[in-house]
Design a protein around this motif. Sequence first.
Motif, mmCIF file in Angstrom:
data_model
loop_
_atom_site.group_PDB
_atom_site.id
_atom_site.type_symbol
_atom_site.label_atom_id
_atom_site.label_comp_id
_atom_site.label_asym_id
_atom_site.label_seq_id
_atom_site.Cartn_x
_atom_site.Cartn_y
_atom_site.Cartn_z
ATOM 1 N N GLN A 1 -1.882 4.383 15.066
ATOM 2 C CA GLN A 1 -1.598 3.008 15.469
ATOM 3 C C GLN A 1 -2.228 2.030 14.492
ATOM 4 N N PHE A 2 -3.461 2.309 14.114
ATOM 5 C CA PHE A 2 -4.157 1.448 13.168
ATOM 6 C C PHE A 2 -3.534 1.542 11.772
ATOM 7 N N LEU A 3 -3.285 2.763 11.313
ATOM 8 C CA LEU A 3 -2.728 2.938 9.976
ATOM 9 C C LEU A 3 -1.357 2.299 9.847
ATOM 10 N N ASN A 4 -0.503 2.509 10.833
ATOM 11 C CA ASN A 4 0.851 1.952 10.766
ATOM 12 C C ASN A 4 0.831 0.416 10.779
ATOM 13 N N GLU A 5 -0.095 -0.142 11.528
ATOM 14 C CA GLU A 5 -0.211 -1.595 11.546
ATOM 15 C C GLU A 5 -0.696 -2.110 10.195
ATOM 16 N N ALA A 6 -1.639 -1.373 9.585
ATOM 17 C CA ALA A 6 -2.135 -1.748 8.267
ATOM 18 C C ALA A 6 -1.003 -1.700 7.238
ATOM 19 N N LYS A 7 -0.201 -0.652 7.279
ATOM 20 C CA LYS A 7 0.931 -0.525 6.357
ATOM 21 C C LYS A 7 1.937 -1.660 6.546
ATOM 22 N N LYS A 8 2.224 -1.983 7.796
ATOM 23 C CA LYS A 8 3.174 -3.054 8.111
ATOM 24 C C LYS A 8 2.690 -4.392 7.548
ATOM 25 N N LYS A 9 1.412 -4.685 7.776
ATOM 26 C CA LYS A 9 0.851 -5.953 7.298
ATOM 27 C C LYS A 9 0.763 -5.983 5.765
ATOM 28 N N TRP A 10 0.481 -4.828 5.161
ATOM 29 C CA TRP A 10 0.401 -4.779 3.701
ATOM 30 C C TRP A 10 1.776 -4.959 3.068
ATOM 31 N N LEU A 11 2.805 -4.423 3.700
ATOM 32 C CA LEU A 11 4.166 -4.597 3.193
ATOM 33 C C LEU A 11 4.525 -6.076 3.155
ATOM 34 N N GLU A 12 4.140 -6.785 4.192
ATOM 35 C CA GLU A 12 4.411 -8.220 4.246
ATOM 36 C C GLU A 12 3.578 -8.973 3.217
ATOM 37 N N LEU A 13 2.289 -8.648 3.141
ATOM 38 C CA LEU A 13 1.399 -9.367 2.234
ATOM 39 C C LEU A 13 1.752 -9.097 0.772
ATOM 40 N N SER A 14 2.058 -7.852 0.472
ATOM 41 C CA SER A 14 2.343 -7.478 -0.917
ATOM 42 C C SER A 14 3.678 -8.025 -1.419
ATOM 43 N N SER A 15 4.506 -8.519 -0.502
ATOM 44 C CA SER A 15 5.783 -9.113 -0.903
ATOM 45 C C SER A 15 5.589 -10.481 -1.556
#
Length: 342
Positions: free
Chosen positions: A136-150
């Motif tokens: 749950q934590f990892l997937n949320e981190a990945k989701k937020k990083w995808l948005e931020l890294s865009s």
Amino acid sequence: MRVTKESLINYTKSYVNKKIHQDRGLLCIYLTGSMTSAEPLINGTTDIDLVIVHEEYTVQRREIQKISPEISFDILHLDQNFFIPPRRLRTDPWIGSSLCFDPILLYERGHWFKFTQASLEANFFLAENVILRSLQFLNEAKKKWLELSSGSIIQESSFVQQYLQILENASNAVVCLSSSPLTDRLLMRNFRSKAEAIDKKDLSGELYGLMIGEKDPSPYYDYFFNSWKYYLDYFGNNELVNYDIRYHADRLLYYTKAVESLWKELIPGALWLIAKSWSRIIQLYQLDENEYFHSFCSFIEIGPQFLEKRRKQVDNYLDLIEESILEWGKKQGIDENSSIYL
């Protein structure tokens, strides 16, 4: 008077006794968080985390109550329906963990706590459920990083907030493999021991590197500390604090004393606390042009202008976290191709 864990627990018991006589609709009160650890105080400060379970729905969810300038209650109010069915909480990393990682029962009616905890603990520590909480934590981190890294988040305070949330979620994905997740004051301070618990001590160095820039911040302590403290103090005494009561004036020393201590022991931990609270305050006040905050962000190299510089670091950290979860799962007999990872 010398403040000790024992004296604080005794004070809390007195508070609970008064509480249950004032409100007959309480089912259970239990103590969790840092007060269940061996050393709950940082530089003479702590908060006392209580979970109060009500029979009926309660509008108030979180409450801060001052005990002294150094100590406060941090109370979470939940109604009994939140815990139904108990098995749902086996994959809840926060409330589930608060019930299963050695809470201190202070009051219960009709064996509510014993029944709920027993129903939850039955499979809480099964490897599959541990991994689900971690993911749950990892997937949320990945989701937020995808948005931020865009590159779509260009406001400095929002960028810093999201960047820190990514680090927090990714790190707690590892922490959850051996304990309950860590909160703001303890994340950097205790992460090394949690990583070592799963034989991944090198992860702490990777995390700390994500909180510092190329320059040594030590000589600039007074400048950064006093600038941040000014805004923390102002915000804590303003009505806007109702949007984030973590930074209520009653908890000023809770943060400043921790930063004072961490600056001597673990500078990334001090920078983490300053950045986490200051970016939130700047965001709520819409003060992104503030020169002091901008100067701090530029110095630690966290902000939209440092995205490309941090990109490889964050990608690498997330990969290491994912590998750590997979390796832990293998040791528990769970193949990396298991549907649990899908």
